[in-house]
Design a protein around this motif. Structure first.
Motif, PDB file in Angstrom:
ATOM      1  N   VAL A 290      36.629  35.738  44.454  1.00  0.00           N
ATOM      2  CA  VAL A 290      38.006  35.336  44.132  1.00  0.00           C
ATOM      3  C   VAL A 290      38.748  34.959  45.422  1.00  0.00           C
ATOM      4  N   GLN A 291      38.622  35.807  46.428  1.00  0.00           N
ATOM      5  CA  GLN A 291      39.276  35.493  47.701  1.00  0.00           C
ATOM      6  C   GLN A 291      38.754  34.157  48.231  1.00  0.00           C
ATOM      7  N   GLY A 292      37.443  33.986  48.245  1.00  0.00           N
ATOM      8  CA  GLY A 292      36.833  32.764  48.776  1.00  0.00           C
ATOM      9  C   GLY A 292      37.268  31.532  48.013  1.00  0.00           C
TER      10      GLY A 292
ATOM     11  N   GLY B 147      48.070  39.772  39.441  1.00  0.00           N
ATOM     12  CA  GLY B 147      47.441  40.329  38.245  1.00  0.00           C
ATOM     13  C   GLY B 147      48.445  41.112  37.423  1.00  0.00           C
ATOM     14  N   SER B 148      47.950  41.875  36.451  1.00  0.00           N
ATOM     15  CA  SER B 148      48.841  42.654  35.592  1.00  0.00           C
ATOM     16  C   SER B 148      49.427  43.828  36.352  1.00  0.00           C
ATOM     17  N   GLU B 149      50.670  44.155  36.002  1.00  0.00           N
ATOM     18  CA  GLU B 149      51.357  45.289  36.630  1.00  0.00           C
ATOM     19  C   GLU B 149      50.547  46.562  36.443  1.00  0.00           C
ATOM     20  N   VAL B 150      50.053  46.736  35.231  1.00  0.00           N
ATOM     21  CA  VAL B 150      49.227  47.907  34.931  1.00  0.00           C
ATOM     22  C   VAL B 150      47.812  47.398  34.726  1.00  0.00           C
ATOM     23  N   SER B 151      46.893  47.834  35.589  1.00  0.00           N
ATOM     24  CA  SER B 151      45.558  47.228  35.599  1.00  0.00           C
ATOM     25  C   SER B 151      44.478  48.273  35.858  1.00  0.00           C
ATOM     26  N   THR B 152      43.530  48.360  34.947  1.00  0.00           N
ATOM     27  CA  THR B 152      42.410  49.277  35.194  1.00  0.00           C
ATOM     28  C   THR B 152      41.476  48.704  36.252  1.00  0.00           C
ATOM     29  N   ASN B 153      41.407  47.361  36.341  1.00  0.00           N
ATOM     30  CA  ASN B 153      40.621  46.773  37.437  1.00  0.00           C
ATOM     31  C   ASN B 153      41.121  47.311  38.772  1.00  0.00           C
ATOM     32  N   ALA B 154      42.436  47.220  38.940  1.00  0.00           N
ATOM     33  CA  ALA B 154      43.027  47.626  40.217  1.00  0.00           C
ATOM     34  C   ALA B 154      42.781  49.117  40.470  1.00  0.00           C
TER      35      ALA B 154
ATOM     36  N   VAL C 232      37.260  50.179  47.493  1.00  0.00           N
ATOM     37  CA  VAL C 232      36.985  48.803  47.919  1.00  0.00           C
ATOM     38  C   VAL C 232      38.250  47.989  48.217  1.00  0.00           C
ATOM     39  N   LYS C 233      39.376  48.356  47.596  1.00  0.00           N
ATOM     40  CA  LYS C 233      40.624  47.619  47.855  1.00  0.00           C
ATOM     41  C   LYS C 233      41.792  48.601  47.854  1.00  0.00           C
ATOM     42  N   GLY C 234      42.511  48.662  48.954  1.00  0.00           N
ATOM     43  CA  GLY C 234      43.561  49.663  49.100  1.00  0.00           C
ATOM     44  C   GLY C 234      44.952  49.107  48.868  1.00  0.00           C
TER      45      GLY C 234
ATOM     46  N   ILE D 252      48.682  49.924  40.903  1.00  0.00           N
ATOM     47  CA  ILE D 252      48.420  49.427  42.260  1.00  0.00           C
ATOM     48  C   ILE D 252      48.874  47.978  42.438  1.00  0.00           C
ATOM     49  N   ASN D 253      48.630  47.135  41.450  1.00  0.00           N
ATOM     50  CA  ASN D 253      49.061  45.725  41.565  1.00  0.00           C
ATOM     51  C   ASN D 253      50.580  45.625  41.654  1.00  0.00           C
ATOM     52  N   MET D 254      51.253  46.446  40.862  1.00  0.00           N
ATOM     53  CA  MET D 254      52.719  46.443  40.839  1.00  0.00           C
ATOM     54  C   MET D 254      53.259  46.842  42.209  1.00  0.00           C
TER      55      MET D 254
END
Ligand code: BYC
Ligand code: FE
Ligand code: FE
Length: 483
Positions: A120-122, A308-315, A323-325, A364-366
């Motif tokens: 996604v970043q790339g 992304g979504s404010e509330v995200s299980t991915n995040a 892996v992502k802080g 986390i996204n929020m």
């Protein structure tokens, strides 16, 4: 050769990761290289591939003096693989693995997750080059043209940065993903880029500046979060990318700032006191402030979708896995695991926008988006200083986060820039007051005449305070040899 702060230019691909001693990866990258050049020639800056551009190239990863400036033809730019220095003893700083040594290899259980994030970043990097490929032709000055091309070659390098990780750590599927990164196209019906904002058009220079202000700033926030990663090579590559990113946001902030300045000076000179007298202001050959507000509304809202979504299980999973802080994770004073913590999230409750506490892990996204909005606000205030200083009675402001959204909590509501929830009918009637209309776009287009004479600037944009690399505004930043 071990990893050093010095960049090895003896291989075809400049690097500080010891590629000479890593023949497997070197060969894989050398095989990928022609496809990249082919992509650059067809999808990169159109009409300027033979011009000499005064560009900076990274020659070291030493924060003081990492770049050198010289004339380069863009296809000859030395796109390199540069990772920030390894810190001995670095740990995973958050999530379930907090306190374990940072990973030098990809943990099997997080392979799919990491690959996804890297892809996604790339994907965003070449997308932005594609979006900006026609802008050279209408550059308002050689200085601005050079800045556009600088951003473009560095986004190209950011693609290399992600492709290196894919080739080095993800085997066959990494190679396939690297090939796919050259096959998708911004705005294409069949093979679009992955994230919404990167399939939108960048039709004019005001959009380019807004994009580098708002969307490259999402890049900054996402890179900051990935720089916290427990996967050390990802962290290190993102840390170096951030040193380049600062310039991209500078281009955006000063670009919009200079457009504002030109508008305000022209208004004052003509004795126009009302910033909303759009017709009168436009007759001066400058962009009226209300139209700048509309462009900001558009690019800000598109960029918010990138969180992304404010509330995200991915995040939550990315965080818990290490892996992502969060933004500046290590400076936050909490347990860095968020097992019981909550975080306020703006949500639509019974047709009203309210703050609701959610588990911090899923928010986390929020949180990152909040940090982003705060960063954007500071830039907007600096623009307002320019307006104030000129003595014009107008203020730019960020629209409400519910305005014009396509992802997350507010994707199915229509809201005004003030956050008032609207009926579909009201929205249709009023949206042209808040987003650039076709007529606004046509007007801006009418100002987009090339201004390529040394030291000259188009009427709608003021010269910069200082040039690049201590050169003046009248330096020949691009020697144009059109193909
Ligand atoms: N468009 O749980 P959700 C830059 C998908 S910019 C389309 O809500 P998540 C640059 C999502 O993929 C920085 N799809 O969100 C700037 C997921 O799909 P799957 C780029 C979207 O996953 C200027 C589903 O919706 N870097 O560098 O927590 C010039 C549910 O997702 C969008 C990164 O983004 C969207 N806007 O977070 C050049 C960092 N949003 O998995 C360069 C890496 C969400 O169900 N990426 N979806 O199929 C990430 O961290 C995450 O993928 C996101 C989404 C933050 C983007
Ligand atoms: Fe980038
Ligand atoms: Fe950027």
């Amino acid at each position: 050769m071990p990893e050093t702060t010095h960049v090895d230019y003896s291989t075809k691909i400049p690097n500080n990761v010891g590629l000479m001693d890593d023949q497997r990866v070197l060969k894989a990258l050398e095989q990928w290289h022609p496809g990249y050049i082919d992509w650059w020639m067809t999808m990169g800056p159109e009409g300027f591939q033979t011009s000499d551009v005064y560009l900076r190239t990274a020659v070291s990863i030493d924060p003081k003096g990492w770049a050198k400036f010289d004339y380069v033809k863009m296809p000859d730019y030395r796109w390199g693989i540069l990772l920030a220095p390894r810190h001995d003893g670095r740990q995973v700083n958050f999530g379930a693995h907090k306190g374990e040594p940072a990973w030098q290899e990809v943990p099997g259980e997080y392979r799919a997750m990491l690959r996804r994030l890297i892809v996604v970043q790339g994907d965003t990097e070449p997308a932005s080059v594609e979006q900006q490929r026609f802008l050279g032709k209408t550059a308002p000055s050689l200085y601005d043209m050079r800045n556009l091309f600088q951003v473009n070659v560095e986004e190209g390098r950011h693609l290399w940065a992600m492709v290196y990780l894919l080739h080095k750590y993800f085997g066959k599927d990494g190679r396939e993903e690297a090939d796919e990164l050259l096959n998708r196209r911004s705005g294409d019906d069949d093979k679009p880029r992955m994230l919404g904002a990167f399939n939108e058009e960048t039709p004019d220079w005001l959009s380019f500046f807004m994009f580098t202000f708002f969307t490259d700033r999402d890049g900054k926030m996402q890179l900051e979060s990935l720089a916290q990663s427990g996967f050390d090579p990802l962290s290190r590559t993102c840390r170096f990318m951030l040193t380049e990113e600062a310039h991209h946001m500078f281009v955006g902030e000063t670009g919009v700032g200079r457009a504002i300045e030109s508008t305000c000076l022209a208004m004052k000179a003509a004795g126009i006191e009302d910033p909303n007298d759009i017709e009168a202001v436009r007759r001066l050959g400058v962009i009226d402030l209300p139209t700048m507000q509309k462009k900001a509304n558009l690019h800000f809202s598109l960029s918010l979708d990138l969180f992304g979504s404010e509330v995200s299980t991915n995040a939550a999973n990315y965080y818990n896995s290490g892996v992502k802080g969060r933004f500046q994770e290590t400076r936050i004073d909490d347990d860095h695991q968020l097992t019981n913590a909550v975080y306020p999230v703006s949500k639509l409750v019974d047709g009203r926008i309210k703050m609701v506490d959610e588990p911090a892990l899923t928010a986390i996204n929020m949180r990152l988006r909040d940090d982003y909005v705060a960063d954007c606000s500071k830039g907007v205030e600096r623009w307002n200083k320019v307006i104030e200083k000129a003595g014009v009675n107008f203020r730019l402001k960020l629209p409400h986060v519910a305005f014009h959204r396509h992802i997350g909590e507010f994707q199915n509501v229509k809201a005004s820039p003030d956050g008032e929830v609207l009926s579909d009918g009201d929205w249709s009637k009023r949206k042209d007051q808040w987003l650039p209309s076709k007529a606004d776009g046509d007007f801006i287009q009418s100002l987009m005449a090339p201004c390529w004479e040394r030291g000259k600037f188009a009427s709608w944009i003021a010269p910069p305070k200082v040039g690049i690399d201590n050169k003046g505004g009248d330096f020949e930043y691009v020697k144009i040899h059109q193909a």
